[in-house]
Motif scaffolding. Structure first.
Motif, PDB file in Angstrom:
ATOM      1  N   ALA B 361       0.828  -1.215   0.000  1.00  0.00           N
ATOM      2  CA  ALA B 361       0.000   0.000   0.000  1.00  0.00           C
ATOM      3  C   ALA B 361       0.859   1.260   0.000  1.00  0.00           C
ATOM      4  O   ALA B 361       0.532   2.251  -0.665  1.00  0.00           O
ATOM      5  N   VAL B 362       1.982   1.227   0.707  1.00  0.00           N
ATOM      6  CA  VAL B 362       2.888   2.381   0.723  1.00  0.00           C
ATOM      7  C   VAL B 362       3.320   2.720  -0.708  1.00  0.00           C
ATOM      8  O   VAL B 362       3.403   3.883  -1.096  1.00  0.00           O
ATOM      9  N   VAL B 363       3.573   1.687  -1.496  1.00  0.00           N
ATOM     10  CA  VAL B 363       4.063   1.897  -2.859  1.00  0.00           C
ATOM     11  C   VAL B 363       2.967   2.442  -3.787  1.00  0.00           C
ATOM     12  O   VAL B 363       3.224   3.307  -4.620  1.00  0.00           O
ATOM     13  N   VAL B 364       1.749   1.952  -3.630  1.00  0.00           N
ATOM     14  CA  VAL B 364       0.706   2.346  -4.602  1.00  0.00           C
ATOM     15  C   VAL B 364      -0.051   3.606  -4.188  1.00  0.00           C
ATOM     16  O   VAL B 364      -0.764   4.194  -5.002  1.00  0.00           O
ATOM     17  N   LYS B 365       0.118   4.048  -2.976  1.00  0.00           N
ATOM     18  CA  LYS B 365      -0.674   5.171  -2.456  1.00  0.00           C
ATOM     19  C   LYS B 365      -0.608   6.400  -3.384  1.00  0.00           C
ATOM     20  O   LYS B 365       0.469   6.882  -3.727  1.00  0.00           O
ATOM     21  N   GLY B 366      -1.771   6.854  -3.806  1.00  0.00           N
ATOM     22  CA  GLY B 366      -1.848   8.046  -4.644  1.00  0.00           C
ATOM     23  C   GLY B 366      -1.462   7.807  -6.097  1.00  0.00           C
ATOM     24  O   GLY B 366      -1.419   8.732  -6.900  1.00  0.00           O
ATOM     25  N   LYS B 367      -1.186   6.556  -6.476  1.00  0.00           N
ATOM     26  CA  LYS B 367      -0.804   6.262  -7.869  1.00  0.00           C
ATOM     27  C   LYS B 367      -1.889   5.409  -8.527  1.00  0.00           C
ATOM     28  O   LYS B 367      -2.852   5.010  -7.893  1.00  0.00           O
ATOM     29  N   LYS B 368      -1.700   5.163  -9.827  1.00  0.00           N
ATOM     30  CA  LYS B 368      -2.675   4.353 -10.577  1.00  0.00           C
ATOM     31  C   LYS B 368      -1.998   3.134 -11.194  1.00  0.00           C
ATOM     32  O   LYS B 368      -0.871   3.223 -11.708  1.00  0.00           O
ATOM     33  N   ARG B 440      -3.140 -22.500 -17.051  1.00  0.00           N
ATOM     34  CA  ARG B 440      -2.441 -23.124 -18.169  1.00  0.00           C
ATOM     35  C   ARG B 440      -1.815 -22.070 -19.077  1.00  0.00           C
ATOM     36  O   ARG B 440      -2.495 -21.153 -19.524  1.00  0.00           O
ATOM     37  N   GLY B 441      -0.514 -22.210 -19.339  1.00  0.00           N
ATOM     38  CA  GLY B 441       0.180 -21.271 -20.219  1.00  0.00           C
ATOM     39  C   GLY B 441       0.524 -19.947 -19.562  1.00  0.00           C
ATOM     40  O   GLY B 441       1.168 -19.096 -20.164  1.00  0.00           O
ATOM     41  N   GLY B 442       0.115 -19.753 -18.305  1.00  0.00           N
ATOM     42  CA  GLY B 442       0.411 -18.504 -17.603  1.00  0.00           C
ATOM     43  C   GLY B 442       1.883 -18.424 -17.225  1.00  0.00           C
ATOM     44  O   GLY B 442       2.538 -19.442 -17.025  1.00  0.00           O
ATOM     45  N   ARG B 443       2.405 -17.188 -17.161  1.00  0.00           N
ATOM     46  CA  ARG B 443       3.835 -16.971 -16.871  1.00  0.00           C
ATOM     47  C   ARG B 443       3.980 -16.188 -15.576  1.00  0.00           C
ATOM     48  O   ARG B 443       3.440 -15.084 -15.459  1.00  0.00           O
ATOM     49  N   THR B 444       4.721 -16.754 -14.646  1.00  0.00           N
ATOM     50  CA  THR B 444       4.802 -16.180 -13.306  1.00  0.00           C
ATOM     51  C   THR B 444       6.202 -15.660 -12.990  1.00  0.00           C
ATOM     52  O   THR B 444       7.182 -16.370 -13.212  1.00  0.00           O
ATOM     53  N   HIS B 445       6.268 -14.441 -12.457  1.00  0.00           N
ATOM     54  CA  HIS B 445       7.523 -13.925 -11.903  1.00  0.00           C
ATOM     55  C   HIS B 445       7.303 -13.722 -10.410  1.00  0.00           C
ATOM     56  O   HIS B 445       6.442 -12.936 -10.003  1.00  0.00           O
ATOM     57  N   LEU B 446       8.080 -14.413  -9.591  1.00  0.00           N
ATOM     58  CA  LEU B 446       7.945 -14.293  -8.147  1.00  0.00           C
ATOM     59  C   LEU B 446       8.737 -13.098  -7.639  1.00  0.00           C
ATOM     60  O   LEU B 446       9.873 -12.872  -8.070  1.00  0.00           O
ATOM     61  N   LEU B 447       8.153 -12.336  -6.723  1.00  0.00           N
ATOM     62  CA  LEU B 447       8.837 -11.184  -6.146  1.00  0.00           C
ATOM     63  C   LEU B 447       8.144 -10.761  -4.845  1.00  0.00           C
ATOM     64  O   LEU B 447       7.163 -11.372  -4.430  1.00  0.00           O
ATOM     65  N   SER B 448       8.657  -9.717  -4.220  1.00  0.00           N
ATOM     66  CA  SER B 448       8.121  -9.260  -2.931  1.00  0.00           C
ATOM     67  C   SER B 448       6.859  -8.419  -3.146  1.00  0.00           C
ATOM     68  O   SER B 448       6.609  -7.936  -4.257  1.00  0.00           O
ATOM     69  N   PRO B 449       6.061  -8.194  -2.097  1.00  0.00           N
ATOM     70  CA  PRO B 449       4.862  -7.372  -2.244  1.00  0.00           C
ATOM     71  C   PRO B 449       5.162  -5.949  -2.734  1.00  0.00           C
ATOM     72  O   PRO B 449       4.447  -5.425  -3.598  1.00  0.00           O
ATOM     73  N   ALA B 450       6.213  -5.330  -2.216  1.00  0.00           N
ATOM     74  CA  ALA B 450       6.539  -3.968  -2.651  1.00  0.00           C
ATOM     75  C   ALA B 450       6.915  -3.956  -4.132  1.00  0.00           C
ATOM     76  O   ALA B 450       6.514  -3.069  -4.895  1.00  0.00           O
ATOM     77  N   MET B 451       7.660  -4.971  -4.556  1.00  0.00           N
ATOM     78  CA  MET B 451       8.069  -5.057  -5.968  1.00  0.00           C
ATOM     79  C   MET B 451       6.865  -5.353  -6.863  1.00  0.00           C
ATOM     80  O   MET B 451       6.786  -4.862  -7.987  1.00  0.00           O
ATOM     81  N   ALA B 452       5.931  -6.167  -6.364  1.00  0.00           N
ATOM     82  CA  ALA B 452       4.716  -6.454  -7.142  1.00  0.00           C
ATOM     83  C   ALA B 452       3.902  -5.178  -7.303  1.00  0.00           C
ATOM     84  O   ALA B 452       3.369  -4.891  -8.389  1.00  0.00           O
ATOM     85  N   ALA B 453       3.830  -4.391  -6.233  1.00  0.00           N
ATOM     86  CA  ALA B 453       3.085  -3.135  -6.284  1.00  0.00           C
ATOM     87  C   ALA B 453       3.736  -2.179  -7.288  1.00  0.00           C
ATOM     88  O   ALA B 453       3.053  -1.551  -8.102  1.00  0.00           O
ATOM     89  N   ALA B 454       5.060  -2.098  -7.255  1.00  0.00           N
ATOM     90  CA  ALA B 454       5.766  -1.217  -8.192  1.00  0.00           C
ATOM     91  C   ALA B 454       5.541  -1.673  -9.631  1.00  0.00           C
ATOM     92  O   ALA B 454       5.351  -0.855 -10.541  1.00  0.00           O
TER      93      ALA B 454
END
Ligand code: SF4
Lengths: 210, 468
Positions: B361-368, B440-454
């Motif tokens: 939430a800190v990362v996305v606050k006020g952004k779209k 099926r066929g989906g592509r996943t990149h694992l990362l931290s919550p802050a990085m996912a938000a960014a």
């Protein structure tokens, strides 16, 4: 449980490392409440094309491997999810023995609980056996003497602890054996109640956490 | 004086019911968590054999894998999922096991619920028919995943037949830098030791970087022990652990709590205890991590590039890398920060606790959220959801364009309606990037919550340390 003594048949080569249980049986087939019937979904995403037809480039769709009783594969087989549906699917397909340089722990245990034999084999022996398997030759597994008889007749020993071997050879039910030790479990609990009484709470909580 | 012992040995030794000459051990199990996917055949087995559950008071069940994350009032649309959840409900009723139903605020992902309720305590043995049971090791409990036959065994006997695993210590020395999280530490560890690096071992995590983590962060680390192949992960209990448990519904109360806490303080490994393997990592060298392939050890720093299979000498491994690249639709040498994404998933037992939602939430606050991205947050439990709503986090996510869902496993494994479409690329806070894991066929990149938000905001994988 069905006894495992000896097993003879074709071995399907699957030269891949880190085959995970999502690959062996994808999650859409975990919704069953039964142990049987999963064989047709084994390796589903590799075995079937997008239109649902069999992909004949995949080993288990080809003769003689459609009838394989043994699977020979790469290191760290069965990693990932704990789903016992993975050994159930292999078993339902007809595979009762898997040979690989190493296995994920939970998968290894799950096989034993279902009368299936996971064999840990050195990298070199695995590679050679994979070649022989590829040529459609038959293997024999002799659990009593803990060895694989290769198509040329050469025996190759494999490790398996005494307890696991005994259980497989006799098709024993783990739970019945443990229940026979109920007195020991009672004794353990009585002692634990004295040293760690908080592990035996009165009634379970009724209200949600604040 | 007795021999110095590790935390693991102390727990192991205090749970021996019997040991056979070949070392096969009957191990007592203190707590058993149950979910709908891996338990139906176990209860069925009990029923057929006319057996009962030995300790319903030590068993807790919750449905999480199949539950919908939208419009719960409508029930479960998929008939098979519905049957599985209803089967759990019937089974728990029949065998007298406590069950948190889908509309109970305490419902959530089993590994979030156990600690949250205070069921998970130091020194315990805890099992669940789920590989991420390792999560509970964050409290200094020996916790590991089991198969369905073993679930049945524990239900019937409250014990398991086990071989003693080996012990490994991973020390993360020093302090992590800004923007680096527990998720990055554990991904870096898996990258270093590999997905089979922990096979046969119980890993104890130690060192300053681990001690400094919150309980939530410690759970993230232990959660992914299984991605390194380990039997279990462990972190020594300390005052943080004790403070976390105090006042939780299933934790001991008043005098019993003090007695328990006194025992918990005796559990950390003795100073001169030895391990069969030691790994040391310098925290300062850990950069935010992201996976590029279809195995959790196919991971690089966000500042890195997609690796080149041509440089791998081992032929089987080279083939695996090439297969990963083809599946992921990536080219060797690409900068990780050039990878555009379609979806963002913040959730799972790895990263759906309150601290994770705060960090995002800190990362996305006020952004779209970028117009090309569909993003969702799935809290780990009803209580996490309520807390996030109270703190205004849900509003921050909604204002930014995220979807705010009901708790469950959701798109961590896509057994419910939440899935990736073929070819869709997702930045995900979950724990597995296997082929087809998120659809099926989906592509996943694992990362931290802050990085996912960014990533949700920029539309590409992004380095949280330079994100504005
Ligand atoms: S959130 Fe994912 S990893 Fe965790 S229990 Fe659910 S499906 Fe398993």
């Amino acid at each position: 449980m069905e006894k495992f003594t000896t097993l003879s048949g074709f071995a399907a080569p699957l030269p891949m490392v880190n085959v995970d249980t999502d690959m062996i049986i994808p999650k859409q087939f975990l919704k069953t409440i039964k142990r049987t019937g999963l064989g047709k979904h084994l390796f589903s995403e590799m075995r079937y094309k997008n239109d649902g037809k069999l992909d004949f480039t995949f080993v288990l769709n080809r003769m003689p491997f459609k009838d394989a009783k043994i699977l020979i594969t790469g290191a760290n087989f069965g990693c990932g999810s704990s789903r016992e549906h993975a050994p159930w699917a292999l078993m339902d397909f007809g595979i009762r023995c898997i040979i690989a340089p190493s296995f994920a722990d939970i998968f290894f245990n799950n096989c034993l609980k279902n009368g299936m034999l996971p064999i840990v084999m050195g990298e070199r022996d695995t590679a050679e056996m994979m070649r022989e398997a590829h040529d459609g030759k038959e293997f024999t597994i002799d659990l009593e003497r803990r060895r694989v008889i290769r198509p040329n007749g050469a025996p190759v020993p494999f490790p398996l602890d005494d307890n696991a071997r005994h259980m497989l050879l006799n098709g024993l039910d783990d739970i019945a054996l443990t229940l026979a030790k109920t007195a020991e479990i009672d004794t353990f609990e009585d002692a634990q109640k004295k040293t760690q009484p908080w592990l035996y709470p009165a009634p379970p909580p009724a209200a949600p956490a604040p | 004086m007795s021999d110095p012992r590790t935390l693991f040995e102390k727990i192991w030794d205090s749970h021996l019911v019997g040991v056979a000459p070949d070392g096969t051990t009957t191990l007592y199990i203190d707590r058993h968590l149950v979910h709908e996917v891996t338990s139906p055949q176990a209860f069925e087995g009990l029923r057929i054999a006319g057996r009962t559950v030995r300790r319903p008071d030590a068993t807790l069940a919750v449905a999480d894998h199949n539950v919908p994350t939208t419009n719960r009032a409508a029930g479960i649309a998929d008939p098979e999922s519905r049957t599985q959840v209803e089967t759990l409900e019937h089974n728990t009723k029949e065998f007298g096991v406590e069950y948190f139903s889908m509309d109970d605020i305490r419902q959530g992902i089993v590994h979030i619920v156990g600690p949250e309720q205070g069921m998970t305590q130091p020194g315990m043995t805890i099992v669940c028919g789920d590989s991420h049971t390792s999560t509970h090791g964050a409290f200094g409990a020996l916790a590991f995943g089991i198969g369905t036959s073993e679930v049945e065994h524990v239900l019937a006997t409250q014990t398991l037949v086990q071989k003693k695993p080996k012990s490994m210590r991973i020390t993360v020395e020093g302090m992590i830098g800004a923007g680096v999280t527990a998720k990055d530490i554990v991904l870096a560890i898996i990258g270093k030791i590999g997905t089979a690096g922990g096979t046969g071992y119980v890993i104890e995590y130690s060192g300053r970087a681990i001690r400094e983590l919150s309980m939530e962060g410690r759970m993230t680390i232990c959660n992914m022990s299984i991605e390194a192949g380990a039997k279990a992960g462990l972190i020594a209990p300390d005052e943080k652990t004790i403070a976390y448990l105090k006042g939780r519904p299933m934790a001991p109360k008043s005098a019993a709590f003090e007695a328990a806490a006194a025992y918990w303080r005796t559990l950390p490994s003795d100073a001169d205890a030895t391990y069969e393997r030691e790994v040391v990592i310098k925290a300062a060298e850990i950069v935010p991590q992201v996976t590029w392939g279809t195995s959790p050890d196919e991971v690089v720093p966000i500042t890195g590039r997609v690796p080149d299979p041509a440089k791998e000498m081992d032929t089987q491994r080279r083939a695996k890398m090439q297969r990963s690249l083809d599946y992921m639709g990536l080219k060797a040498g690409m900068a990780m920060t050039d990878i555009a994404i379609d979806r963002v998933f913040i959730g799972s037992c790895t990263n759906a606790r309150i601290e994770d939602l705060r960090a995002a939430a800190v990362v996305v606050k006020g952004k779209k959220v970028a117009p090309t991205v569909q993003a969702m947050v799935v809290p780990g439990s009803g209580l996490v959801k309520a807390q996030a709503e109270k703190e205004g986090l849900s509003q921050i996510f909604l204002d930014a364009g995220f979807e705010w869902r009901e708790p469950g496993c959701s798109m961590c494994l896509a057994m419910n309606a939440d899935k990736l479409q073929p070819g869709e690329r997702c930045a995900s806070t979950s724990n597995r990037n296997f082929e087809g894991r998120q659809g099926r066929g989906g592509r996943t990149h694992l990362l931290s919550p802050a990085m996912a938000a960014a990533a949700a905001i920029t539309g590409k994988l992004a380095d949280i340390r330079t994100f504005k």
